[in-house]
Design a protein around this motif. Structure first.
Motif, PDB file in Angstrom:
ATOM      1  N   ALA A 150       0.847  -1.184   0.000  1.00 34.49           N
ATOM      2  CA  ALA A 150       0.000   0.000   0.000  1.00 34.49           C
ATOM      3  C   ALA A 150       0.888   1.241   0.000  1.00 34.49           C
ATOM      4  O   ALA A 150       2.029   1.212   0.459  1.00 34.49           O
ATOM      5  CB  ALA A 150      -0.901   0.000   1.229  1.00 34.49           C
ATOM      6  N   THR A 151       0.355   2.336  -0.529  1.00 34.80           N
ATOM      7  CA  THR A 151       1.050   3.620  -0.514  1.00 34.80           C
ATOM      8  C   THR A 151       0.279   4.566   0.386  1.00 34.80           C
ATOM      9  O   THR A 151      -0.916   4.788   0.183  1.00 34.80           O
ATOM     10  CB  THR A 151       1.142   4.218  -1.933  1.00 34.80           C
ATOM     11  OG1 THR A 151       1.876   3.322  -2.775  1.00 34.80           O
ATOM     12  CG2 THR A 151       1.849   5.565  -1.903  1.00 34.80           C
ATOM     13  N   VAL A 152       0.952   5.100   1.393  1.00 34.30           N
ATOM     14  CA  VAL A 152       0.329   6.040   2.318  1.00 34.30           C
ATOM     15  C   VAL A 152       0.947   7.416   2.077  1.00 34.30           C
ATOM     16  O   VAL A 152       2.170   7.578   2.134  1.00 34.30           O
ATOM     17  CB  VAL A 152       0.529   5.620   3.788  1.00 34.30           C
ATOM     18  CG1 VAL A 152      -0.177   6.597   4.715  1.00 34.30           C
ATOM     19  CG2 VAL A 152       0.042   4.195   4.002  1.00 34.30           C
ATOM     20  N   ARG A 153       0.098   8.388   1.798  1.00 36.60           N
ATOM     21  CA  ARG A 153       0.560   9.756   1.591  1.00 36.60           C
ATOM     22  C   ARG A 153      -0.043  10.667   2.654  1.00 36.60           C
ATOM     23  O   ARG A 153      -1.243  10.616   2.903  1.00 36.60           O
ATOM     24  CB  ARG A 153       0.149  10.264   0.208  1.00 36.60           C
ATOM     25  CG  ARG A 153       0.816   9.558  -0.967  1.00 36.60           C
ATOM     26  CD  ARG A 153       0.279  10.131  -2.269  1.00 36.60           C
ATOM     27  NE  ARG A 153       0.952   9.610  -3.447  1.00 36.60           N
ATOM     28  CZ  ARG A 153       0.586   8.505  -4.086  1.00 36.60           C
ATOM     29  NH1 ARG A 153      -0.451   7.805  -3.644  1.00 36.60           N
ATOM     30  NH2 ARG A 153       1.239   8.103  -5.166  1.00 36.60           N
ATOM     31  N   HIS A 167      -7.997  14.183 -10.172  1.00 35.56           N
ATOM     32  CA  HIS A 167      -9.259  13.447 -10.304  1.00 35.56           C
ATOM     33  C   HIS A 167      -9.995  13.866 -11.569  1.00 35.56           C
ATOM     34  O   HIS A 167     -10.746  13.083 -12.153  1.00 35.56           O
ATOM     35  CB  HIS A 167     -10.111  13.708  -9.060  1.00 35.56           C
ATOM     36  CG  HIS A 167     -11.406  12.960  -9.011  1.00 35.56           C
ATOM     37  ND1 HIS A 167     -11.471  11.593  -8.913  1.00 35.56           N
ATOM     38  CD2 HIS A 167     -12.701  13.407  -9.045  1.00 35.56           C
ATOM     39  CE1 HIS A 167     -12.750  11.211  -8.881  1.00 35.56           C
ATOM     40  NE2 HIS A 167     -13.500  12.291  -8.964  1.00 35.56           N
ATOM     41  N   HIS A 168      -9.771  15.110 -11.993  1.00 33.69           N
ATOM     42  CA  HIS A 168     -10.359  15.620 -13.233  1.00 33.69           C
ATOM     43  C   HIS A 168      -9.392  15.515 -14.405  1.00 33.69           C
ATOM     44  O   HIS A 168      -9.671  16.044 -15.486  1.00 33.69           O
ATOM     45  CB  HIS A 168     -10.773  17.084 -13.050  1.00 33.69           C
ATOM     46  CG  HIS A 168     -11.976  17.265 -12.182  1.00 33.69           C
ATOM     47  ND1 HIS A 168     -13.264  17.323 -12.673  1.00 33.69           N
ATOM     48  CD2 HIS A 168     -12.094  17.379 -10.830  1.00 33.69           C
ATOM     49  CE1 HIS A 168     -14.118  17.473 -11.671  1.00 33.69           C
ATOM     50  NE2 HIS A 168     -13.439  17.519 -10.548  1.00 33.69           N
ATOM     51  N   THR A 236      -2.831  11.288  -9.588  1.00 36.54           N
ATOM     52  CA  THR A 236      -4.041  10.474  -9.624  1.00 36.54           C
ATOM     53  C   THR A 236      -4.016   9.474  -8.481  1.00 36.54           C
ATOM     54  O   THR A 236      -3.105   8.633  -8.399  1.00 36.54           O
ATOM     55  CB  THR A 236      -4.150   9.730 -10.970  1.00 36.54           C
ATOM     56  OG1 THR A 236      -4.101  10.679 -12.040  1.00 36.54           O
ATOM     57  CG2 THR A 236      -5.458   8.953 -11.043  1.00 36.54           C
ATOM     58  N   LEU A 237      -5.009   9.548  -7.601  1.00 37.06           N
ATOM     59  CA  LEU A 237      -5.178   8.587  -6.511  1.00 37.06           C
ATOM     60  C   LEU A 237      -6.430   7.768  -6.807  1.00 37.06           C
ATOM     61  O   LEU A 237      -7.543   8.268  -6.740  1.00 37.06           O
ATOM     62  CB  LEU A 237      -5.314   9.314  -5.173  1.00 37.06           C
ATOM     63  CG  LEU A 237      -4.157  10.252  -4.780  1.00 37.06           C
ATOM     64  CD1 LEU A 237      -4.387  10.818  -3.387  1.00 37.06           C
ATOM     65  CD2 LEU A 237      -2.816   9.539  -4.857  1.00 37.06           C
ATOM     66  N   PRO A 276     -14.962   5.616  -2.143  1.00 42.62           N
ATOM     67  CA  PRO A 276     -14.859   4.864  -3.397  1.00 42.62           C
ATOM     68  C   PRO A 276     -13.961   5.527  -4.424  1.00 42.62           C
ATOM     69  O   PRO A 276     -13.438   4.864  -5.319  1.00 42.62           O
ATOM     70  CB  PRO A 276     -16.310   4.802  -3.880  1.00 42.62           C
ATOM     71  CG  PRO A 276     -16.972   6.002  -3.260  1.00 42.62           C
ATOM     72  CD  PRO A 276     -16.316   6.158  -1.928  1.00 42.62           C
ATOM     73  N   ASP A 277     -13.788   6.857  -4.306  1.00 38.59           N
ATOM     74  CA  ASP A 277     -12.948   7.593  -5.251  1.00 38.59           C
ATOM     75  C   ASP A 277     -12.431   8.851  -4.562  1.00 38.59           C
ATOM     76  O   ASP A 277     -12.884   9.215  -3.472  1.00 38.59           O
ATOM     77  CB  ASP A 277     -13.724   7.955  -6.526  1.00 38.59           C
ATOM     78  CG  ASP A 277     -15.006   8.710  -6.222  1.00 38.59           C
ATOM     79  OD1 ASP A 277     -14.935   9.803  -5.605  1.00 38.59           O
ATOM     80  OD2 ASP A 277     -16.090   8.216  -6.567  1.00 38.59           O
TER      81      ASP A 277
END
Length: 297
Positions: A150-153, A167-168, A236-237, A276-277
């Motif tokens: 996992a990547t934690v930021r 996201h856009h 982008t996450l 969810p996003d």
């Protein structure tokens, strides 16, 4: 070509103290003038590179009513006032080609950074965990027992807003602020052009460029950044996302857990949720920031 310029105040050249960023303090008018002038420099840079560009400027500090409309470059349109969708990024949409962050600051707990905080000072940290598709070795082609990491930021306003732009599908092509903010952006956003307009000495002290020198650098950098926009990837996450938020006030925790899906996490200061996003995660973090302004009756 469409550009969104999001302008905060703490990272503007010459500004080092809350008296220059708070409407109720004596030096705020000077802060507004400096902020507006740096916004104009970036507008000019964008239009130097793309003379027919559509430029929106989002006032992104505090009340969102800081930039002086009558002094803003008339070639741009101003987004001001709150509440509003997308908060510091109001005006962003799928037609936007580039986002430029002006006057930004380092996240809470980092630095030394001038007036470092996240959102409103009540949010101490936001940690977003992303995972590659599949959380075990089945069907991944990995050797047995090899973990999918996992990547934690840990995100402040730079990361939270950059990910919302991403996201856009929109890259953040430029960021200005103190050296700590620029370092945070460079670590999180490879390729983004950064313009350090002051060197932080502490929370309320810096070695700062002359405002006119800062504006000259910003204008040149904005033109360069917009020209290279297709080379700079958006942040982008991909969901689902696990989010933990550390809050300063236990009262805010009590309010937060009234929101469906938000739970208490470890310790007395942390809440958690799964989104969810990223768009959903961003809005929930904004809601937590707003809940933090409510004081016990």
């Amino acid at each position: 070509m469409k550009a969104l310029i999001s302008v905060d105040m703490e990272g503007i050249s010459g500004i080092v103290h809350s008296s220059e960023t708070n409407p109720e303090r004596y030096d705020y008018q000077r802060g507004r003038e400096l902020m507006t002038a740096e916004a104009n420099a970036v507008i000019a840079g964008v239009l130097d590179a793309e003379p027919t560009a559509e430029v929106l400027v989002a006032d992104a500090h505090g009340t969102f009513r800081n930039l002086l409309p009558e002094r803003l470059d008339r070639r741009a349109r101003l987004v001001r006032g709150k509440p509003r969708a997308l908060n510091m990024l109001a005006g962003l949409d799928g037609e936007t080609d580039a986002a430029l962050f002006v006057g930004y600051h380092v996240r809470a707990g980092e630095g030394p950074g001038v007036l470092a905080h996240t959102m409103n000072g009540e949010i101490l940290d936001v940690r977003v965990t992303t995972r590659p598709p599949g959380d075990d070795v089945r069907g991944t082609g990995r050797a047995a027992g090899e973990a999918v990491r996992a990547t934690v930021r840990s995100l402040g306003e730079i990361g939270l807003n950059a990910a919302m732009a991403g996201h856009h599908g929109v890259p953040v092509v430029l960021l200005s602020g103190d050296d700590a903010a620029c370092a945070e952006a460079s670590d999180l956003l490879p390729g983004t052009v950064t313009v350090p307009v002051k060197e932080a000495l502490g929370m309320a002290a810096a070695v700062t460029l002359h405002p006119e020198e800062a504006r000259d650098r910003l204008r040149r950098a904005a033109a360069d950044a917009v020209t290279r926009r297709t080379e700079i990837p958006p942040l982008t996450l991909t969901g689902p996302l696990e989010v933990e938020v550390d809050l300063a006030s236990p009262h805010t925790i009590d309010l937060a857990v009234l929101v469906p899906g938000i739970t208490r996490a470890r310790g007395a200061r942390t809440v958690a949720f799964t989104a969810p996003d990223y768009g959903t995660a961003y809005r929930l973090v904004l809601l937590l920031a707003q809940l933090a302004t409510i004081r016990p009756a």
